[in-house]
Structure formats: C-alpha cells, structure tokens
Design an enzyme around this catalytic site. Sequence first.
Site, short mmCIF file in Angstrom:
data_model
loop_
_atom_site.label_atom_id
_atom_site.label_comp_id
_atom_site.label_asym_id
_atom_site.label_seq_id
_atom_site.Cartn_x
_atom_site.Cartn_y
_atom_site.Cartn_z
CD GLU A 92 -3.05 -0.99 2.20
OE1 GLU A 92 -4.23 -1.32 1.89
OE2 GLU A 92 -2.73 -0.62 3.34
CB CYS A 110 3.21 7.60 2.88
SG CYS A 110 3.72 6.57 4.26
CB CYS A 117 6.94 -4.51 8.83
SG CYS A 117 8.18 -3.69 9.86
CB CYS A 121 5.50 -1.89 16.36
SG CYS A 121 7.24 -1.43 16.10
CB CYS A 124 2.53 -1.13 13.40
SG CYS A 124 2.82 -0.80 11.64
N GLY A 169 7.03 -1.58 6.15
CA GLY A 169 8.40 -2.05 6.26
C GLY A 169 9.33 -1.13 7.01
CB SER A 201 10.17 6.81 9.46
OG SER A 201 9.74 6.44 10.75
CB SER A 224 9.46 4.60 15.10
OG SER A 224 9.09 4.99 13.80
CG HIS A 226 6.55 4.70 19.07
ND1 HIS A 226 5.97 5.84 18.54
CD2 HIS A 226 6.95 3.95 17.99
CE1 HIS A 226 6.00 5.77 17.22
NE2 HIS A 226 6.59 4.65 16.86
CB CYS A 343 1.17 7.02 11.12
SG CYS A 343 2.72 6.39 11.77
#
Length: 352
Positions: A92, A110, A117, A121, A124, A169, A201, A224, A226, A343
């Site tokens: 996507e 994006c 991936c 996480c 996600c 990814g 990122s 990232s 968090h 995101c």
Amino acid sequence: MKKDLHGMTLKEYYDLFQDLAEKKYRAKQLFQWVFQKAITDFQKMTNLPQELTLKLQQEVDFSGLKIKKKLISRLDDTTKFLLSLPDGETIETVRMSYTGKESRDRHTVCVSTQVGCPIGCPFCATGLSGWVRNLTTGEIVGQVLEMQKDVQRNFPGKKVTNVVFMGMGEPLLNYDNVLKAINIINDPLGINIGMRRITISTSGLVPQINALAKEKLPIVLAISLHAANNNLRNELVPINKKYPLDELLSACRDYISSTGRRITFEYALIAGKNDQAKDALELRNLLKGMQANVNLIPLNTVGETKLRRSQNKIVKIFAQKLQESGLEVAIREEKGSDIDAACGQLRRRRVE
C-alpha cells in the site's frame, strides 16, 4: 532477466547505452521520459528512433506495479493505493495533499520499502501479517512515479514535492535499495525532489543509522521512539531488545554531530500506556540537550489490537510539558484515517 528502468541511475543508463553501442545523449533522453514524465510506453517517447526502442524492448522493462484499488478519504485530500507487484504480492502507498491553508502546496508520497514488516510493533497493522521480502529499487521508485501521475491528474501543473519512507516495512533493513532510490528520486534530470524533502523513518537500527551518518545526506531522519524507557520500548518497539535506548541515543547524537541535521523523534500516544506526566518527564530527560524535534502521533487504531489513542486533551497536555523544557514539538495532523491510510494502518492485502 530484463533490467528495470525504474531502478537504474543515470550512470547506469549511460552504461546501458554504451553496451548497446548507442549515443550517450539518447540515454539522457530516455531517463527524462521515464522519470520526468513517468512514461512507460516506448511508443510515446517521440524523440527516440524506432530502431532504438525495438532494441530497448529486448533489454529493459519497468517495475511492473499495477494499481488494484484506490481509496479516497472523505475527510481530506488523502488517497491510498493497493499496488500489486510482479510476483503477485501487494503493498500500500499513500498520497497526501496539503492545499489551500498551508503556505505552499505539498503533495507527499508515503512509500513502502518491504512487503510486510519484521519489526512487530504491536500497534502497527503492517507487521501483523508478517514479512515477505524487500522491495527492489525499481518497486520503490515506481510508487513515486505512480503517485506523480495521480497528482498530475488531480492537480494539473503540480507534482510530488515530498517523499516519506514511512509506509510498509523498515527502510533501513532495505538499506542499499532505499539509498539508491533516494539518489534516483533526487536526480535533477529526473523526478528532482530535493534531499531536504525526503524523510526516512526507522524503528532504531543502530548499525544502519551509523552507516547513514557517513553518507552525510541532507535528508530528514525520523526515529520511531514511542517510549522513553527500555521496559516499555521493549514492548512497543521490539527491536529495542537488540538496540536499547542508550545505544540508540548514542547513535543519534553521533548522527547529529556528523551531519549537522536535527533528528525527528516520533512518539505515538497510547491511552494509559505512554501518555502520562511521568512519561513526558522521561522523554524530556531522554532528549535533553539534543538537536531534536518531537512529532506526537495520537495512535491510529488497528482493529486487531486493544490499544487506543490518547484523548485530545491528554495529547495537548503532553505536548505542553515537552515544550516547557524547550523541545520543538508538533502534533501530527491526522490524514486518511477513514480509509486506514494513517500512520501504522497500512497492511498487506489480498487482491480480489
């Protein structure tokens, strides 16, 4: 196997034409057709002789991305694309357009760098279906070119202005292909997007951050983060078990020193998990004295998880506490949440 024109630098175009015993300036013409005009039909490349195009058809091809589905947000100018790859896998890609109120029109792509991936996480969607493979350079650049055509259809005279490697990814696990893609995207004879308008990122791969620092590219690096302590970050960003915060922050300081560039730290605010006053204080202490920006992201919910976004008032209080310590803080504008394009919401999907 034919070479993918979307994955080749201008130098590689020159080398190809030398191998084909063709004139060098023809390589430049082809490069401009492919990257400036996003043309994939040799018959439309009107300044190339037919004998040359017949020869090229035997030697080269294009990335082979096909748009299978397009979803347009009812809330804003965000559009999400489901793209199929030559091997049948899907990714996507999202186009976000900012027009009207902003100081300048921006059309941001994006970009995905992997099918799935491996980071895992828990908030996600991308990692929920696992990891399949890295994308090729051509498949990465091909996404930008597809979005370029979409921008030109919907905003005549405009073009893609920014590229963020924030899609599916972990970009730094596909390091070589991502860097090559950046060089192609940046080439002034091609897509010509400035380095300062390109963002990578990463979840925090220390060796690759160290390698990227040596490249000294004037791109934007986003981490990232968090969480501001290892126990919580081990849970939210599992790669932290391999590269804990002290190692990550050391690499970030070296990156800033080497490149002279600020780093953006992304922080998804999750209700009751990392959004309390003590969390803001930990984050302030962690980033104290660094050339850093903090990008707060109210969590974009994923149906399979029980994690929920922080309330708006909590987000504002959290931002204020960071700002009081002198940190530059922004609350990310939500784009495309109604089409699962925000995101953390991208995922592999089956083509019907």
